[in-house]
Structure formats: structure tokens, C-alpha cells
Design an enzyme around this catalytic site. Structure first.
Site, short mmCIF file in Angstrom:
data_model
loop_
_atom_site.label_atom_id
_atom_site.label_comp_id
_atom_site.label_asym_id
_atom_site.label_seq_id
_atom_site.Cartn_x
_atom_site.Cartn_y
_atom_site.Cartn_z
N CYS A 59 -13.60 4.46 -20.23
CA CYS A 59 -13.14 3.30 -19.46
C CYS A 59 -12.23 2.38 -20.29
O CYS A 59 -11.44 1.61 -19.75
CB CYS A 59 -14.33 2.51 -18.93
SG CYS A 59 -15.60 3.58 -18.24
N GLU A 107 2.90 6.36 -4.61
CA GLU A 107 1.65 6.57 -3.88
C GLU A 107 1.96 7.28 -2.56
O GLU A 107 2.81 6.82 -1.79
CB GLU A 107 0.97 5.21 -3.63
CG GLU A 107 -0.22 5.24 -2.70
CD GLU A 107 -1.35 6.18 -3.14
OE1 GLU A 107 -1.87 6.00 -4.25
OE2 GLU A 107 -1.68 7.10 -2.37
#
Ligand SMILES: Cc1cc2nc3c(=O)[nH]c(=O)nc-3n(C[C@H](O)[C@H](O)[C@H](O)COP(=O)(O)OP(=O)(O)OC[C@H]3O[C@@H](n4cnc5c(N)ncnc54)[C@H](O)[C@@H]3O)c2cc1C
Length: 550
Positions: free
Chosen positions: A42, A180
Site C-alpha cells: 500500500c 478510463e
């Protein structure tokens, strides 16, 4: 007892540590094909951006640590290549020497995680094309940036990893274009919340191309399916992950409908003495009870611990996930938990939503607005999900909502939470409480809301309606919804007397509070169908950018 674990990042090491806490005598061995273990995946975007200065900070533990602290043997660069559940053996390849040997287990744990999924596009094998899943990927990206000083980057996919890397590349002075495929960014959010994220990303100088897909990657550029060519010195494919299940399939372990390994709430697979945990397993949703696949570090640690407990005779049981997630993009925080509106509708709920715009603390203490979308079930009043975009304080609100949804709170329960208040932290009624009050008013108190989208549909339907802008005239003059009449709330009591009470009336103000006061006046005067516009003019105007539906 000999326990073999495959994979040594979040889930595998958690399983090993818990097993050892429960059982001092077991032999515990972890095989890991990579050279890094127990790292913080992360944190990788922040190493790329330089906020985390040394990669070592993300990899605080090595096999020697696990040997001395837990008496757990971790063999790195060792890949498990096959499993014989009948003989209870695994075949392992030493990736340094090429030697293959057989080891035997009493209990076996799959903690093989997930891999970045690479779309089938020409050119993804280029030297400047990356995925980001592990420390090796991260190092390649960092080395490439340091050596080549790229000026432009294209990131394909706008999930949280793509956006976190976007922020970090931008911080290095690299021009970023996001591509996207869907008509909105952050696919997990509802489109009416994603507009805020897109606007914020663009405000920070990033080009966002929605409803766009990449058809080819060539040296120095990306070709979109509409033929458009974008300069790209480097490309990150951030198009999701898929669970590593090949070994499981080979061993006859059942997969779930999501394609990940199916386990029960004790992390047992269908094959005796084989457990699984982390990103390779399917979870189930707390609200629906149905299978979902949400590969998160938080859940990997939890399910690893449960597997380690369960295989050593413990009583821990998994209680599902809410699909909770949070990330930062520039100074904005985006968080969600539970069902989105889209998912709730798909599950067959009669959904009530609200858009609550409130500061995290008083403006005199530097409070900044957040937008909370609440999603509830009209029939039961249960809160089903929440999405928040904002700045400070989003993190604590989302966790309150997580807790409330987990314990099956109804919308009216939120007002009664004794939440902490002092001006540096919150408002007297916290934004969480307001969310509950608005939903409670709509579901239980006869104060219905109309969403921006529903209003748009009504405007274009030809049906008669009265749209009342209840703000001061000066605000109305600045901007208003085209078909609205301006009747400031203070004048509404008298002005509305001549209106037809049977026609739909919609009231609005900036964010919803005065709109609600106006709605109360009309309802108390006997109007039959009066709606307050959810999120007021502020939210409607964001939706009206139409860029979320392009
Ligand atoms: C950039 C990035 C940011 C993220 N940010 C967040 C966040 O903010 N919050 C959050 O909750 N989650 C986050 N995640 C997700 C989180 O990192 C993962 O959910 C977590 O790492 C999963 O842990 P795991 O142990 O299940 O699997 P993995 O981390 O995938 O580890 C599995 C290991 O198994 C090994 N393995 C696989 N097959 C074999 C084999 N046959 N033999 C031997 N070894 C094998 C692999 O080499 C791998 O090292 C992020 C992920 C990334 C990539």
C-alpha cells in the site's frame, strides 16, 4: 504438525504468526517465490513519488525476523509448483538453483495473493510499460524514472492504485493522462460522486479521458480506440487484479463465482486440510451475504489471522466485508463502504439516497465541506452504504458508517450516536448524524428527496411541476436551475397560497437545509407531493457538468 504456507506477504505471514501464537510445537514453513516478504504494498505509490524515501521502510521484516520472533521458516525464491492433496505433499522449485524437491504437510495454506491483470493490448511488453503489484514492479518504475526523467505518463485505469500513482507522478513534475474505459473515474463509486473526484483531479492539472480505451501502445505514445494518440514516456497499466488460483485449481480446490478461491468462514477450502486467505480468496458481503471479491490489505491480514487460528484449532470466524475503501488523491479523500446505489438497486432494494454537504468542523476552525452520499433501504430503513468525498475528517466518518452498517443500524439510529464534539474536531451535530436525519426524514417523516438525475428526467418528461429556488434573489441571479422560480423561503408562506397543491413541487437551496425548510412549509400547507432536491443546487450543478455521463 507441519504447516506449509504458500506466499509471504500480508495473509501468509499473518497466518504463520497466529498459528505460532496458538501452537508452540508446530513446524511452520512459508514458501515465497519472490525475494521480498511481508512488505507494505500500500505504501509503494509513495515511494515512487518520494514521500517514502527508502524502499526499506516498506519492507521492515526479513526471514531472519520471522525465524527469531516466531520460529517460522521462510524460504524466499522458492515457488510451489504443484500439490498432491492425496499424499499431502507439495512440489517446490528453488528458483536460484533450479532444484525441485517435495515437502509434506499436515495443513496447507494458500496465501498466493493476486496478480495485476494486463489487458490484451499490443505493446504491453514495452520497456516503458509497467504494472504495480510488488516491490519488483515498484523498483522497476523508480529506476526507469530516475534513468529516463520522463516528461509524460499515461495511466490506464482509475481505481485507487492508478489514482495514487497519478498523484505521485504529478508530484515529480510528470504530465499525467488518465485513460478510463468507463464513463466515470473510480469505478467503485456511483457516478454522482465520481464527478467530484474527476473535477478535483483535473483541477490539479491531470488530463482525464473517460469512455476511452487504449488500443495499442507504441514507443513513446498510446493509441486510443478512437484513433487519438497521446504522448507517453511511460505507461502504467492499472486495470485491476486477478486472484492467483492456478495451484488451487490443480489441487481440486473449488473456486467461487467471482473466480477466487471459495472458503468457509474458517478459511477452509473444500479440500481437507487446505486453507486459503488473502487476495486469492472470495469473501462475502456483510449486507447481502453474497460472494464478492475485494482484494484489500486490511482483509488479507484479517483472513490470514483467521486461517492461522483455525488450522491450529482456534474459534475465530470470518464475518464478511463491506467493500470498505479509502484513498487520497491530491488533498482530497475518497472513501466508501457498503453497497453503492447501483449495487443496492441490482440487489433489489427500494433505494433511498441523500447527498449531504457539510463541513467536517465549524468554518471558524477551518472546516471544509465533504459530500456524503447515504444509501438506505426504504422498506427496512437500514443503512446499506455510504460514499464520501472531502478533505479532513472523511476517514473518521467512513469508519463510523462502517461500524453502523456492520451492526445493522437504521437511518434513524445515526442521530442518536453520542459522537465526540469539540470545535477542532466536528460540528455539534456531526455530518454522520445529519446523514441519518436526512434519510430518516425522507423514509419515515414524509419529507421525500429528489435526486438531480430524477429532476432532470422530470424536467424533460413534459409533466407539470413547480420548481422553487428558495434562496435569496442575489443567489438566484448568480446561478439557478433553468426552469426554477425564485421564491425566497421567507416569502414562500404567502406566495405559495395561489399554487396548485396537486402539482409536484420541488424546493431547493444551495445544499438542502433551506430547501427542506421550504418543503416543510408547503407540506404543512397541504401540498400533496413536495420534494427537496438532494444536495441542493450545489450538487445539481456538479451533475449538470454532464462530464460524468459523457
Ligand atoms: C499499489 C498498491 C496499493 C495498495 N493500497 C492498499 C490500501 O491502501 N489499502 C488496502 O487495504 N490494500 C491496498 N492494497 C492491496 C494490498 O496490498 C493487498 O490486498 C495485499 O498485499 C494482499 O496480500 P496477500 O498476502 O493476500 O497477497 P500478495 O500481496 O499478492 O502476496 C502473495 C504472495 O504469494 C506469492 N506466491 C504466489 N504464488 C506462489 C507460489 N506458487 N509459490 C510461492 N509463492 C507464491 C507471491 O509471490 C506474493 O508475494 C494495495 C495494493 C497495491 C499494489
Amino acid at each position: 504438525m507441519r504447516i506449509i504456507i504458500i506466499g509471504a506477504v500480508a495473509a501468509g505471514t499473518s497466518a504463520a504468526a497466529k498459528a505460532r501464537r496458538n501452537n508452540e510445537d508446530a513446524e511452520i514453513v512459508i514458501y515465497e517465490k519472490d525475494s521480498f516478504i511481508s512488505y507494505s504494498g500500500c505504501g509503494m505509490p509513495y515511494y515512487i513519488g518520494g514521500e517514502v524515501e527508502s524502499a526499506d521502510e516498506l519492507i521492515p521484516r526479513d526471514p531472519a525476523f520471522f525465524k527469531s520472533k516466531y520460529n517460522v521458516e521462510i524460504l524466499i525464491l522458492h515457488e510451489v509448483i504443484s500439490i498432491s492433496p492425496d499424499k499431502k505433499t507439495v512440489e517446490v522449485k528453488n528458483l536460484l538453483t533450479g532444484d525441485i524437491f517435495v515437502d509434506s504437510y499436515d495443513k496447507l495454506v494458500f496465501a498466493m495473493g493476486a496478480s495485476a491483470s494486463v489487458p490484451p493490448i499490443k505493446g504491453t511488453d514495452g520497456a516503458n510499460v509497467f504494472t504495480l503489484r510488488n516491490i519488483g514492479d515498484m523498483t522497476k518504475i523508480k529506476v526507469f524514472i530516475n534513468a529516463n526523467n520522463p516528461k509524460s505518463a499515461t495511466i490506464v485505469g482509475t481505481g485507487f492504485i492508478g489514482l495514487e500513482v497519478c498523484e505521485n507522478l504529478k508530484g515529480l513534475g510528470i504530465e499525467v493522462t488518465l485513460v478510463e474505459m468507463l464513463p466515470q473515474v473510480t469505478p467503485g463509486l456511483d457516478s454522482d460522486m465520481a464527478v467530484y473526484v474527476k473535477e478535483h483531479i483535473e483541477k490539479n492539472g491531470v488530463t482525464v479521458l473517460t469512455s476511452s480505451s487504449v488500443s495499442e501502445i507504441t514507443e513513446g505514445s498510446v493509441v486510443l480506440s478512437d484513433g487519438k494518440i497521446i504522448d507517453a514516456d511511460m505507461i502504467l497499466l492499472s486495470t485491476g487484479v486477478r486472484p492467483n488460483t492456478a495451484l488451487a485449481k490443480q489441487a481440486g480446490v473449488e473456486l467461487g463465482i467471482t473466480g477466487a478461491i471459495k472458503v468457509n468462514n474458517k478459511m477452509q477450502t473444500n479440500v481437507k486440510d487446505i486453507y486459503a486467505c488473502g487476495d486469492c480468496i472470495e469473501q462475502y458481503h456483510v449486507v447481502t451475504g453474497k460472494p464478492i471479491y475485494r482484494p484489500m490489505g486490511s482483509t488479507a491480514n484479517k483472513t490470514g489471522r483467521i486461517a492461522g487460528d483455525s488450522l491450529t484449532g482456534g474459534s475465530l470466524e470470518f464475518k464478511g466485508v463491506l467493500g470498505t475503501g479509502i484513498f487520497k488523491i491530491f488533498d482530497m479523500t475518497v472513501a466508501q463502504t457498503g453497497l453503492s446505489e447501483r449495487e443496492a438497486i441490482m440487489q433489489g432494494y427500494d433505494v433511498q439516497v441523500c447527498h449531504n454537504i457539510k463541513p467536517n468542523k465549524p468554518e471558524y476552525m477551518g472546516g471544509k465541506e465533504m459530500v456524503i452520499k447515504g444509501i438506505a433501504d426504504k422498506a427496512s430503513g437500514r443503512l446499506l452504504g455510504t460514499q464520501i468525498v472531502g478533505f479532513d475528517g472523511v476517514d473518521k466518518r467512513i469508519d463510523v458508517f462502517v461500524t453502523a452498517i456492520t451492526f445493522k443500524a437504521k437511518v434513524e439510529d445515526l442521530f442518536h450516536l453520542d459522537l465526540a464534539y469539540a470545535p477542532p474536531f466536528s460540528t455539534t451535530k456531526d455530518p454522520v448524524m445529519y446523514t441519518g436525519m436526512i434519510l430518516d426524514n425522507a423514509i419515515n417523516k414524509g419529507r421525500p428527496l429528489m435526486t438531480a438525475q430524477e429532476l432532470e428526467e422530470l424536467i424533460h418528461s413534459g409533466e407539470k411541476y413547480n420548481l422553487i429556488d428558495a434562496r435569496a434573489s442575489s443567489q438566484y441571479e448568480k446561478n439557478h436551475i433553468e426552469t426554477a422560480d425564485n421564491i425566497p423561503q421567507s416569502k414562500l408562506r404567502n406566495a405559495s397560497k395561489n399554487f396548485d397543491k396537486d402539482i409536484i413541487a420541488i424546493t431547493y437551496c444551495n445544499k438542502g437545509v433551506t430547501g427542506n425548510a421550504a418543503q416543510n412549509i408547503l407540506i404543512n400547507q397541504g401540498f400533496k407531493k413536495v420534494y427537496n432536491l438532494s444536495g441542493g443546487h450545489k450538487h445539481f450543478s456538479k451533475m449538470n457538468l454532464k462530464d460524468n455521463t459523457k
